[in-house]
Structure formats: C-alpha cells, structure tokens
Motif scaffolding. Structure first.
Motif, short mmCIF file in Angstrom:
data_model
loop_
_atom_site.label_atom_id
_atom_site.label_comp_id
_atom_site.label_asym_id
_atom_site.label_seq_id
_atom_site.Cartn_x
_atom_site.Cartn_y
_atom_site.Cartn_z
N CYS A 31 -51.92 31.92 59.42
CA CYS A 31 -52.18 30.53 59.02
C CYS A 31 -52.37 29.65 60.24
O CYS A 31 -53.22 28.75 60.26
CB CYS A 31 -51.02 30.01 58.16
N TYR A 35 -56.46 30.55 59.14
CA TYR A 35 -56.74 31.21 57.87
C TYR A 35 -56.05 30.47 56.72
O TYR A 35 -54.94 29.95 56.87
CB TYR A 35 -56.25 32.65 57.88
N ALA A 36 -56.69 30.47 55.57
CA ALA A 36 -56.08 29.96 54.34
C ALA A 36 -55.49 31.15 53.59
O ALA A 36 -56.10 32.22 53.54
CB ALA A 36 -57.12 29.26 53.48
N ARG A 38 -53.66 33.12 50.24
CA ARG A 38 -53.50 33.18 48.79
C ARG A 38 -52.65 34.40 48.41
O ARG A 38 -52.81 35.48 48.98
CB ARG A 38 -54.85 33.26 48.09
N PHE A 206 -56.12 36.38 53.18
CA PHE A 206 -56.32 35.32 54.19
C PHE A 206 -57.81 35.07 54.37
O PHE A 206 -58.57 35.99 54.68
CB PHE A 206 -55.67 35.73 55.51
N TYR A 207 -58.21 33.83 54.17
CA TYR A 207 -59.61 33.42 54.23
C TYR A 207 -59.83 32.58 55.48
O TYR A 207 -58.96 31.78 55.85
CB TYR A 207 -59.98 32.61 52.99
N LYS A 210 -60.94 27.42 53.80
CA LYS A 210 -60.53 27.18 52.43
C LYS A 210 -61.74 27.11 51.53
O LYS A 210 -62.77 26.55 51.88
CB LYS A 210 -59.76 25.86 52.33
N GLU A 211 -61.58 27.74 50.35
CA GLU A 211 -62.70 27.78 49.41
C GLU A 211 -62.36 26.90 48.20
O GLU A 211 -61.23 26.77 47.81
CB GLU A 211 -62.96 29.22 48.97
#
Length: 211
Positions: A31, A35-36, A38, A206-207, A210-211
């Motif tokens: 993070c 990274y975002a 979920r 981890f993206y 953010k989507e």
C-alpha cells in the motif's frame, strides 16, 4: 490439557501470530508503494462447501466418461480386497501431498521456500505463501494439486480403463474444489500482485491504481 499440549498450542499460536504480522507488513509495504488493496478471501468453512460445488462439474464429467469406456476394471494390485484399503490409504496420503504440491510449486515460482507455511484451520490442512506474486505464479501453485492429484489420475484412468486411478482422480478434484474457487477469483482479477492470506482461503489483491 497437559503441560506439553499447552506448550504446543502456545507455539502454534505464536507462529500463527507471526504469519499474520508478516502478512500485515507486506500489505502495508505494498500500500505504501502505491497499490490499492482488495480482500478476495472467504472463510475456510465457506470455501469447503463452495469449493465442493466448484469441483463437482469437472468430477462429474470424468465420472460420466468412465461409463463410456469399452471395458472397466477396478484394479491396482489385481486383488479387489487389497485394492479397497489401498485406495483409502493412498487417499489419506494424498491430503498432505496436496499441501506439499502447493508449497513446491509456489517455491518454484518464487525461487525460494521463504514465506511458505503449513497449518490446520477448522480441521482442514492448508499451505500458505507469504510472498506477493503475480497472477501466473499464484495460479501455478494453487492449481498444482488439481492437476497432479485430480486431472492426471483421471486421464490415466480413462486411457488405461482403470477405475482405481479414475476414482482416485475424481476424489482429488473434489478435494481441490477450494483451489478451483480461489483460482477462478484470481483469473478474473486484474490485480498486479496477489498475496495469499495466512488464515483464510484466498488472497488480497493489489492494484496499481484505484479502479
């Protein structure tokens, strides 16, 4: 509980706490790198019955294919009364082998056994990997037991008309139902990194944005 039993329980609790702390540190680091995050996990109990449902279609397909064979024989040793207990012995052995296959293929994908851990939750053995991985590497280890203990024995059983191997494979597929469930989530996940959870079934995704 005896003093020895209490010591073992305390040691297990300490190791579990260490794995969870390492997991949280990895999450914080990812993070912090932008990274975002979920949560893509489910409880072990829910994964058991949902996973069983996921494994049923594939197991049923192989089971149905067995009845289309020109002839069938349930044999390994050639003695039916010896094959039955041998089947259950091999099935019992396949349970720890299942978890070892997760460990071996995750270690191969990461080129290290670092972060690999084993445990039991709700009477269900599990293997977890504490290293963040790409989707391909994660699936490589997650699906290994399904391939080697499920699909491969089924295919060999169909090729050689051997019910022993085919039924062993069907059981292997059903036991890997949770892996199928988790893999489906990973396949349809567009995350850059996946981090296996040390206690629950599944992973944190981890993206990069953010989507």
């Amino acid at each position: 509980m005896s003093a020895r039993g209490e010591a073992r329980a305390a040691a297990r609790a300490e190791k579990q706490a260490q794995r969870l702390a390492a997991f949280e540190q990895n999450c914080a680091a990812l993070c912090g790198a932008g990274y975002a995050m979920r949560d893509k996990t489910v409880s072990v109990r829910r994964a058991n019955w949902l996973g069983f449902l996921c494994g049923v279609p594939l197991a049923a397909a192989f089971f149905a294919a067995m009845w289309l064979l020109p002839y069938r024989r349930f044999a390994l040793t050639g003695v039916f009364l010896a094959d039955i207990p041998l089947f259950f012995i091999l099935f019992a052995v396949s349970i720890p082998v299942h978890e070892c296959l997760h460990a071996l293929f995750w270690a191969a994908a990461n080129r290290s056994f670092s972060g690999i851990s084993f445990g039991v939750s709700n009477a269900t053995p599990y293997c977890a990997c504490g290293c963040p991985m790409g989707r391909g590497a994660y699936l490589f280890g997650t699906l290994a037991p399904l391939v080697f203990l499920g699909v491969l024995p089924c295919v060999l059983g169909l090729c050689f008309c051997n019910m022993f191997a085919a039924l062993f494979g069907v059981c292997g597929i059903l036991c890997a139902g949770g892996d199928i469930l988790i893999s489906c989530r990973a396949v349809f996940c567009r995350a850059v990194k996946l981090l296996d959870h040390p206690e629950r079934c599944g992973f944190f995704a981890f993206y990069k944005a953010k989507e």
